[in-house]
Design an enzyme around this catalytic site. Sequence first.
Site, PDB file in Angstrom:
ATOM      1  N   ARG A  18       8.116  61.554  56.711  1.00  0.00           N
ATOM      2  CA  ARG A  18       8.417  60.114  56.701  1.00  0.00           C
ATOM      3  C   ARG A  18       9.926  59.869  56.676  1.00  0.00           C
ATOM      4  NH1 ARG A  18      11.445  56.756  53.851  1.00  0.00           N
ATOM      5  NH2 ARG A  18      10.836  57.818  51.925  1.00  0.00           N
ATOM      6  N   ASP A  19      10.597  60.233  55.598  1.00  0.00           N
ATOM      7  CA  ASP A  19      12.034  59.952  55.462  1.00  0.00           C
ATOM      8  C   ASP A  19      12.809  60.719  56.528  1.00  0.00           C
ATOM      9  OD1 ASP A  19      14.672  59.518  54.425  1.00  0.00           O
ATOM     10  OD2 ASP A  19      13.887  59.384  52.400  1.00  0.00           O
ATOM     11  N   HIS A 210      14.819  61.027  43.772  1.00  0.00           N
ATOM     12  CA  HIS A 210      14.864  61.100  45.234  1.00  0.00           C
ATOM     13  C   HIS A 210      16.342  61.069  45.645  1.00  0.00           C
ATOM     14  CE1 HIS A 210      13.088  59.661  49.247  1.00  0.00           C
ATOM     15  NE2 HIS A 210      14.366  59.340  49.392  1.00  0.00           N
ATOM     16  N   HIS A 212      19.426  61.793  48.205  1.00  0.00           N
ATOM     17  CA  HIS A 212      20.039  62.153  49.488  1.00  0.00           C
ATOM     18  C   HIS A 212      21.309  62.938  49.139  1.00  0.00           C
ATOM     19  CE1 HIS A 212      17.438  59.960  52.356  1.00  0.00           C
ATOM     20  NE2 HIS A 212      17.046  59.381  51.231  1.00  0.00           N
ATOM     21  N   CYS A 243      18.137  56.737  55.938  1.00  0.00           N
ATOM     22  CA  CYS A 243      17.468  55.454  56.143  1.00  0.00           C
ATOM     23  C   CYS A 243      18.222  54.701  57.220  1.00  0.00           C
ATOM     24  CB  CYS A 243      17.447  54.669  54.834  1.00  0.00           C
ATOM     25  SG  CYS A 243      16.760  53.018  55.039  1.00  0.00           S
ATOM     26  N   ASN A 252      17.886  64.020  52.969  1.00  0.00           N
ATOM     27  CA  ASN A 252      17.385  64.317  51.619  1.00  0.00           C
ATOM     28  C   ASN A 252      17.795  65.721  51.220  1.00  0.00           C
ATOM     29  OD1 ASN A 252      15.070  62.404  52.857  1.00  0.00           O
ATOM     30  ND2 ASN A 252      15.116  62.212  50.646  1.00  0.00           N
TER      31      ASN A 252
HETATM   32  P1  HMG Z   1       8.543  41.051  58.342  1.00  0.00           P
HETATM   33  O1  HMG Z   1       8.943  40.380  57.079  1.00  0.00           O
HETATM   34  O2  HMG Z   1       7.312  40.590  58.964  1.00  0.00           O
HETATM   35  O3  HMG Z   1       9.707  40.741  59.321  1.00  0.00           O
HETATM   36  O4  HMG Z   1       8.501  42.640  58.140  1.00  0.00           O
HETATM   37  P2  HMG Z   1      10.291  41.531  60.530  1.00  0.00           P
HETATM   38  O5  HMG Z   1      11.083  40.555  61.344  1.00  0.00           O
HETATM   39  O6  HMG Z   1      11.053  42.690  60.020  1.00  0.00           O
HETATM   40  O7  HMG Z   1       9.009  41.988  61.416  1.00  0.00           O
HETATM   41  C1  HMG Z   1       8.216  41.076  62.120  1.00  0.00           C
HETATM   42  C2  HMG Z   1       7.185  41.751  62.998  1.00  0.00           C
HETATM   43  O8  HMG Z   1       6.671  42.930  62.374  1.00  0.00           O
HETATM   44  C3  HMG Z   1       5.992  40.827  63.185  1.00  0.00           C
HETATM   45  O9  HMG Z   1       5.435  41.130  64.469  1.00  0.00           O
HETATM   46  C4  HMG Z   1       5.028  41.291  62.118  1.00  0.00           C
HETATM   47  O10 HMG Z   1       3.692  40.995  62.440  1.00  0.00           O
HETATM   48  C5  HMG Z   1       5.259  42.776  62.175  1.00  0.00           C
HETATM   49  P3  HMG Z   1       5.749  40.160  65.747  1.00  0.00           P
HETATM   50  O11 HMG Z   1       5.252  38.809  65.350  1.00  0.00           O
HETATM   51  O12 HMG Z   1       7.264  40.185  65.917  1.00  0.00           O
HETATM   52  O13 HMG Z   1       4.989  40.835  66.834  1.00  0.00           O
HETATM   53  N1  HMG Z   1       4.887  43.466  60.944  1.00  0.00           N
HETATM   54  C6  HMG Z   1       4.179  44.605  60.923  1.00  0.00           C
HETATM   55  N2  HMG Z   1       3.643  45.360  61.911  1.00  0.00           N
HETATM   56  C7  HMG Z   1       2.968  46.477  61.544  1.00  0.00           C
HETATM   57  N3  HMG Z   1       2.833  46.871  60.262  1.00  0.00           N
HETATM   58  C8  HMG Z   1       3.348  46.144  59.260  1.00  0.00           C
HETATM   59  C9  HMG Z   1       4.042  44.964  59.566  1.00  0.00           C
HETATM   60  N4  HMG Z   1       4.669  44.024  58.839  1.00  0.00           N
HETATM   61  C10 HMG Z   1       5.170  43.120  59.681  1.00  0.00           C
HETATM   62  N5  HMG Z   1       3.206  46.550  58.002  1.00  0.00           N
HETATM   63  C11 HMG Z   1       8.803  44.756  57.084  1.00  0.00           C
HETATM   64  C12 HMG Z   1       8.825  43.248  56.932  1.00  0.00           C
HETATM   65  C13 HMG Z   1       9.104  45.392  55.751  1.00  0.00           C
HETATM   66  C14 HMG Z   1       7.444  45.192  57.584  1.00  0.00           C
HETATM   67  C15 HMG Z   1       9.863  45.165  58.109  1.00  0.00           C
HETATM   68  O14 HMG Z   1      11.102  44.628  57.730  1.00  0.00           O
HETATM   69  C16 HMG Z   1       9.985  46.658  58.268  1.00  0.00           C
HETATM   70  O15 HMG Z   1       9.083  47.311  58.769  1.00  0.00           O
HETATM   71  N6  HMG Z   1      11.142  47.235  57.906  1.00  0.00           N
HETATM   72  C17 HMG Z   1      11.386  48.678  58.002  1.00  0.00           C
HETATM   73  C18 HMG Z   1      11.597  49.210  56.633  1.00  0.00           C
HETATM   74  C19 HMG Z   1      11.662  50.741  56.620  1.00  0.00           C
HETATM   75  O16 HMG Z   1      10.756  51.409  57.068  1.00  0.00           O
HETATM   76  N7  HMG Z   1      12.787  51.295  56.080  1.00  0.00           N
HETATM   77  C20 HMG Z   1      12.926  52.709  55.899  1.00  0.00           C
HETATM   78  C21 HMG Z   1      12.073  53.215  54.775  1.00  0.00           C
HETATM   79  S1  HMG Z   1      12.754  52.869  53.156  1.00  0.00           S
HETATM   80  C22 HMG Z   1      13.729  54.254  52.797  1.00  0.00           C
HETATM   81  O17 HMG Z   1      13.952  55.059  53.651  1.00  0.00           O
HETATM   82  C23 HMG Z   1      14.243  54.468  51.395  1.00  0.00           C
HETATM   83  C24 HMG Z   1      13.432  55.499  50.622  1.00  0.00           C
HETATM   84  O18 HMG Z   1      13.436  56.743  51.290  1.00  0.00           O
HETATM   85  C25 HMG Z   1      14.033  55.694  49.221  1.00  0.00           C
HETATM   86  C26 HMG Z   1      15.536  55.917  49.241  1.00  0.00           C
HETATM   87  O19 HMG Z   1      16.015  56.854  49.908  1.00  0.00           O
HETATM   88  O20 HMG Z   1      16.208  55.151  48.566  1.00  0.00           O
HETATM   89  C27 HMG Z   1      11.974  55.065  50.437  1.00  0.00           C
HETATM   90 MG    MG Z   2      15.071  58.235  51.201  1.00  0.00          MG
END
Ligand code: HMG
Ligand code: MG
Length: 314
Positions: A18-19, A210, A212, A243, A252
Amino acid sequence: MSGLRLPAAVRLVEVGPRDGLQNEAATVPTETKAQWIGMLADAGVCEIEATSFVAPARVPQLADAENLMALLPTRAGVRYAALVPNEQGLARARHAALETVAVFTAASESFTRHNIGCSIDESLARFDPVVRESRRRGLRVRAYVSTVIGCPYEGAIPPARVREVCARLLELGVDEISLGDTIGVGTPARTQALLRAVGEIVPVERIAVHFHDTYGTALANICAALDYGVTIVDSATGGLGGCPYAPGARGNVATEDVVYLLEGSGVKTGVDLPRLLDAVDFIAAVLGHAPRSRTAQVPRGRLWWPPERTTPGS
Ligand code: HMG
Ligand code: MG
């Protein structure tokens, strides 16, 4: 390091699929991801965060989440997790063989906005039905708090702010909280200051770390966390990760480096290092770049493994 307190065993959470893959330029074919995850399971990695049910337009590398989950091998003792940001994500995950749903927010408002398009308050409100429904289905819920030490937009984050977000996550009913040093700026002293603050309200057995590894301090931070009493550590094979919404973030901490560190210190992980390195080599060849870890650079014939039975010249 006399005086370092270490646990007998650590639960490793492999976040590479995933990450790691969310941060790669190339999208790996679904069958190849499943094959890699199978190799990780064969190496004894028993907790694997396989994918994300996020908006495919935002993270196209993981757009195949439903198909991937259907292909994952079933192995006794192996648990799969996935990121689920909202109810839409949970609906997509309804047929997935998941044991753990992972929601994710941050201790910084700016990062939360960039990453998931809402405020911290709004993110918690979105998680409420996700946590309730997940628990109703008998799933475990992990919550990530990102930017626990530093934020790419706001700078240093006070530990008390992280504690506040953790308190709200506990109220929602999550089982475990993973503290994410998203941009890898932590040091052992900052790690322990953070844990002292968070540990006032979160039982230590429910805290994961966690890291990085931007400055090469991740292994030292893990030692500091173990010394505090933490027993759950996130890592990614090959040091993959980052990210897309955290400029400056590096990969990571590498699982193989963590396994060497822990097993070499008498801490059980359940992971067989040579087999893990097969999985490291496999995904490196697929991605077309060398693994970032130190352990992966050791010639296989010279691998110091198992650490307690290795003798010079063997
Ligand atoms: P939102 O608020 O709906 O707004 O999504 P959006 O403008 O970002 O997305 C809109 C479109 O996405 C719409 O479709 C929704 O229906 C669709 P459209 O009308 O344009 O066709 N949508 C979805 N589609 C499929 N599955 C869903 C979903 N939700 C909305 N679940 C959301 C909010 C959070 C979903 C979006 O902003 C997003 O996907 N962001 C990506 C976040 C991400 O994956 N970041 C990386 C992971 S976090 C990380 O890495 C940190 C971590 O490792 C810890 C660390 O290191 O600190 C965990
Ligand atoms: Mg991470």
